[in-house]
Design a protein around this motif. Structure first.
Motif, PDB file in Angstrom:
ATOM      1  N   HIS A 152       0.832  -1.029  -0.096  1.00  0.00           N
ATOM      2  CA  HIS A 152      -0.155  -0.141  -0.034  1.00  0.00           C
ATOM      3  C   HIS A 152       0.875   1.307   0.070  1.00  0.00           C
ATOM      4  O   HIS A 152       1.609   1.369   1.104  1.00  0.00           O
ATOM      5  N   PHE A 153       0.710   2.140  -1.126  1.00  0.00           N
ATOM      6  CA  PHE A 153       1.746   3.180  -1.248  1.00  0.00           C
ATOM      7  C   PHE A 153       1.179   3.913  -2.095  1.00  0.00           C
ATOM      8  O   PHE A 153       0.138   4.066  -2.763  1.00  0.00           O
ATOM      9  N   GLU A 154       1.838   5.310  -1.915  1.00  0.00           N
ATOM     10  CA  GLU A 154       1.429   6.446  -2.482  1.00  0.00           C
ATOM     11  C   GLU A 154       1.851   6.751  -3.875  1.00  0.00           C
ATOM     12  O   GLU A 154       2.920   6.396  -4.315  1.00  0.00           O
ATOM     13  N   ASN A 155       0.939   6.867  -5.160  1.00  0.00           N
ATOM     14  CA  ASN A 155       1.240   7.269  -6.396  1.00  0.00           C
ATOM     15  C   ASN A 155       0.329   8.150  -6.789  1.00  0.00           C
ATOM     16  O   ASN A 155      -0.805   8.027  -7.078  1.00  0.00           O
ATOM     17  N   ASN A 156       0.957   9.271  -7.366  1.00  0.00           N
ATOM     18  CA  ASN A 156       0.228  10.417  -7.795  1.00  0.00           C
ATOM     19  C   ASN A 156       0.488  10.524  -9.443  1.00  0.00           C
ATOM     20  O   ASN A 156       0.260  11.767  -9.750  1.00  0.00           O
ATOM     21  N   LYS A 157       0.901   9.602  -9.845  1.00  0.00           N
ATOM     22  CA  LYS A 157       1.175   9.835 -11.349  1.00  0.00           C
ATOM     23  C   LYS A 157      -0.205   9.687 -12.120  1.00  0.00           C
ATOM     24  O   LYS A 157      -1.243   9.493 -11.674  1.00  0.00           O
ATOM     25  N   ALA A 158      -0.263  10.291 -13.131  1.00  0.00           N
ATOM     26  CA  ALA A 158      -1.235  10.427 -13.994  1.00  0.00           C
ATOM     27  C   ALA A 158      -1.997   8.930 -14.826  1.00  0.00           C
ATOM     28  O   ALA A 158      -1.276   8.417 -15.302  1.00  0.00           O
ATOM     29  N   PHE A 159      -3.046   8.689 -13.952  1.00  0.00           N
ATOM     30  CA  PHE A 159      -3.654   7.483 -14.393  1.00  0.00           C
ATOM     31  C   PHE A 159      -4.381   7.539 -15.581  1.00  0.00           C
ATOM     32  O   PHE A 159      -5.666   7.424 -15.559  1.00  0.00           O
ATOM     33  N   ALA A 160      -3.785   8.124 -16.660  1.00  0.00           N
ATOM     34  CA  ALA A 160      -4.468   8.307 -18.093  1.00  0.00           C
ATOM     35  C   ALA A 160      -4.796   7.067 -18.760  1.00  0.00           C
ATOM     36  O   ALA A 160      -3.875   6.440 -19.017  1.00  0.00           O
ATOM     37  N   VAL A 161      -6.052   6.919 -19.001  1.00  0.00           N
ATOM     38  CA  VAL A 161      -6.602   5.605 -19.495  1.00  0.00           C
ATOM     39  C   VAL A 161      -7.574   6.308 -20.646  1.00  0.00           C
ATOM     40  O   VAL A 161      -8.414   6.926 -20.558  1.00  0.00           O
ATOM     41  N   VAL A 162      -7.211   5.807 -22.005  1.00  0.00           N
ATOM     42  CA  VAL A 162      -8.088   5.891 -23.415  1.00  0.00           C
ATOM     43  C   VAL A 162      -9.112   4.831 -23.396  1.00  0.00           C
ATOM     44  O   VAL A 162      -8.598   3.869 -23.726  1.00  0.00           O
ATOM     45  N   GLU A 163     -10.233   5.082 -22.965  1.00  0.00           N
ATOM     46  CA  GLU A 163     -11.253   3.855 -23.017  1.00  0.00           C
ATOM     47  C   GLU A 163     -11.456   3.545 -24.452  1.00  0.00           C
ATOM     48  O   GLU A 163     -11.627   2.227 -24.828  1.00  0.00           O
ATOM     49  N   GLU A 164     -11.462   4.280 -25.350  1.00  0.00           N
ATOM     50  CA  GLU A 164     -11.804   4.086 -26.854  1.00  0.00           C
ATOM     51  C   GLU A 164     -10.873   5.069 -27.593  1.00  0.00           C
ATOM     52  O   GLU A 164     -10.894   6.320 -27.371  1.00  0.00           O
ATOM     53  N   LEU A 165      -9.896   4.533 -28.812  1.00  0.00           N
ATOM     54  CA  LEU A 165      -9.256   5.607 -29.669  1.00  0.00           C
ATOM     55  C   LEU A 165      -9.378   4.888 -31.078  1.00  0.00           C
ATOM     56  O   LEU A 165      -9.347   3.784 -31.194  1.00  0.00           O
ATOM     57  N   VAL A 166      -9.997   5.783 -32.034  1.00  0.00           N
ATOM     58  CA  VAL A 166      -9.902   5.458 -33.276  1.00  0.00           C
ATOM     59  C   VAL A 166      -9.224   6.414 -33.868  1.00  0.00           C
ATOM     60  O   VAL A 166      -9.423   7.679 -34.158  1.00  0.00           O
ATOM     61  N   ARG A 167      -8.168   5.669 -34.909  1.00  0.00           N
ATOM     62  CA  ARG A 167      -7.241   6.521 -35.473  1.00  0.00           C
ATOM     63  C   ARG A 167      -7.352   6.200 -37.115  1.00  0.00           C
ATOM     64  O   ARG A 167      -7.565   4.937 -37.338  1.00  0.00           O
ATOM     65  N   GLU A 168      -7.729   7.182 -37.768  1.00  0.00           N
ATOM     66  CA  GLU A 168      -8.072   6.967 -39.077  1.00  0.00           C
ATOM     67  C   GLU A 168      -6.757   7.711 -40.062  1.00  0.00           C
ATOM     68  O   GLU A 168      -6.609   8.833 -39.897  1.00  0.00           O
ATOM     69  N   ILE A 169      -6.233   6.763 -40.735  1.00  0.00           N
ATOM     70  CA  ILE A 169      -5.254   7.102 -41.489  1.00  0.00           C
ATOM     71  C   ILE A 169      -5.381   7.027 -43.030  1.00  0.00           C
ATOM     72  O   ILE A 169      -5.760   5.758 -43.749  1.00  0.00           O
TER      73      ILE A 169
END
Length: 472
Positions: free
Chosen positions: A221-238
């Motif tokens: 059990h520890f401290e973690n203040n990093k950005a918990f950035a999660v992309v639930e859905e990503l659509v890349r159109e090339i």
């Protein structure tokens, strides 16, 4: 039939049954190998858990071994994003690495639902021979916020659950596990003798002579203040255009997957106090290809001007800022678009086949993508498309109609879940294309303008006036 004959048949049947049970319950590599030394280093400094495993494997059987099994608990197997392995030789700076193929197996589950991955060696390991292996595996969604809700002024604490002893189908003569936390603030941890702690590092072991499938659960059990950035859905159109450019459009559904924010949000406190909202994030870094142009960043409201673009010969960095900082449970939906030169990513093979060489994955740094869809829109008239991706993905094709299209454009669709930055590796899409199709749209435009011109000329030569009737 005599009693002795019946006893013999029963004995033979029991022996055959025992052999069949052994063959069905444990794969053959389990009885041929042992791990002489094992060292595991677990990096907990981000919300993406990286585990570095060093093994020295020895063949103690009579037959040669060409495969080595890795074991994972059912929870780990569900959260595995990447598993890589390499054979190492030499010491320290002179070490050399030879990548090895790693794949999940269809072997029956081990004790307590243990799942297996198989490392294929470059050459069989003979009796008494040993090999050193370096394994990297990455886990997502493995840090559990506790408490699950925090206020704006509180730091974020998380749980990490694992085993002090390395789960393996082979006996391990000596092993140790190291855990690195982002800060020295560790609320509690499970002690399994011997256990040592120094600043941001926890050490479990060394443990001697451990049997196969040894497991000793631990919780940190520890401290973690990093950005918990999660992309639930990503659509890349090339979208490929043979007229000189490739247009990339990326649709994001982003969420802060850390401890949920409780209470009211105070922007005054957020801006005036340095420690206010330490677990939130207000900007993200996107690594784009070099020589990008026509870059834009917008959401449902409109264009967002709070972004900065830095370019050089190797890469371009786009620092984006959502309209509001993201706390735990908050979401943001936005679009990033840009163009890149065609000659940087589209090539022609010796047989005339054209292929796109582009980067798979998400350009946002330190981000997990739960579901990624990459759509490669080929020029109209393209035939026989095929994709080459360095890891398993789901593939399909569909059709898209754009302005002035006659038969529509082929779209190669690649889908993958549980994507991490290590998936940002090149992939290729091959297709056949005849240059004659490049004339389709200009000819259509010319035809439309010609018909419009002829209609105008005809209209001007028509007389729609009402003529007077000659009286007799």
């Amino acid at each position: 039939m005599g009693a002795m004959a019946i006893l013999r048949l029963a004995l033979v049947f029991s022996i055959l049954t025992s052999f069949s049970l052994l063959a069905g319950s444990s794969p053959s590599p389990l009885t041929e190998l042992q791990i002489v030394t094992a060292e595991r280093r677990i990096d907990l400094t981000s919300h993406i858990v990286k585990v570095f495993l060093t093994l020295k494997v020895e063949n103690i059987g009579e037959a040669s071994a060409s495969e080595v099994l890795l074991a994972y608990s059912p929870t780990e197997a569900d959260r595995l994003a990447v598993v890589k392995a390499a054979a190492s030789a030499g010491k320290k700076k002179k070490k050399s690495y030879l990548p090895l193929d790693v794949k999940p197996t269809d072997l029956p589950d081990g004790p307590n639902g243990t799942k297996y991955y198989l490392i294929h060696l470059l050459k069989p390991l003979g009796k008494g021979e040993a090999i050193s292996l370096e394994v990297l595996y990455i886990l997502t969604h493995s840090l559990e916020p506790f408490p699950v809700e925090i206020s704006q002024s509180e730091s974020q604490l998380v749980y990490y659950r694992d085993s002090a002893k390395i789960l393996s189908p082979y006996p391990i003569k000596q092993q140790a596990t190291f855990l690195k936390t982002p800060s020295s603030r560790v609320e509690s941890f499970t002690r399994v003798v011997p256990t040592d702690r120094a600043n941001t590092e926890l050490k479990y072991g060394p443990y001697e002579e451990q049997p196969p499938f040894s497991y000793s659960p631990i919780i940190v059990h520890f401290e973690n203040n990093k950005a918990f950035a999660v992309v639930e859905e990503l659509v890349r159109e090339i979208e490929i255009s043979h007229w000189g450019s490739i247009q990339v459009t990326e649709h994001y559904k982003l969420v802060h997957a850390g401890a949920r924010h409780k209470g009211a949000f105070s922007r005054v406190e957020y801006q005036s106090r340095p420690n206010s909202g330490v677990s939130s994030f207000k900007n993200l870094l996107a690594e784009l290809p070099p020589r990008v142009h026509s870059v834009y960043y917008r959401d449902n409201i409109g264009n967002i001007s709070s972004s900065r673009l830095r370019t050089n010969f190797k890469k371009s960095e786009l620092l984006i800022e959502p309209r509001y900082p993201l706390f735990g449970g908050w979401k943001s939906t936005f679009v990033i678009g840009y163009g890149v030169p065609l000659e940087d990513f589209l090539f022609e093979a010796a047989d005339g086949t054209r292929y796109l060489n582009y980067s798979f994955g998400c350009p946002l740094a330190e981000t997990v993508v739960d579901k990624l869809t990459v759509k490669v829109v080929l020029p109209e008239g393209s035939k026989n498309p095929s994709a080459v991706v360095p890891f398993p993905v789901e593939q399909r094709t569909e059709r898209k109609y754009s302005y002035l299209d006659v038969v529509g454009r082929t779209v190669v669709v690649l889908e993958k879940s549980n994507v991490v930055p290590e998936h940002n590796s090149p992939f290729q899409v091959y297709y056949q294309f005849s240059p004659i199709y490049m004339l389709a749209e200009p000819l259509m435009l010319t035809s439309v303008f010609f018909l419009f011109f002829m209609a105008c000329v005809t209209y001007l030569h028509l007389d729609f006036s009402i003529s007077k009737i000659k009286q007799t």
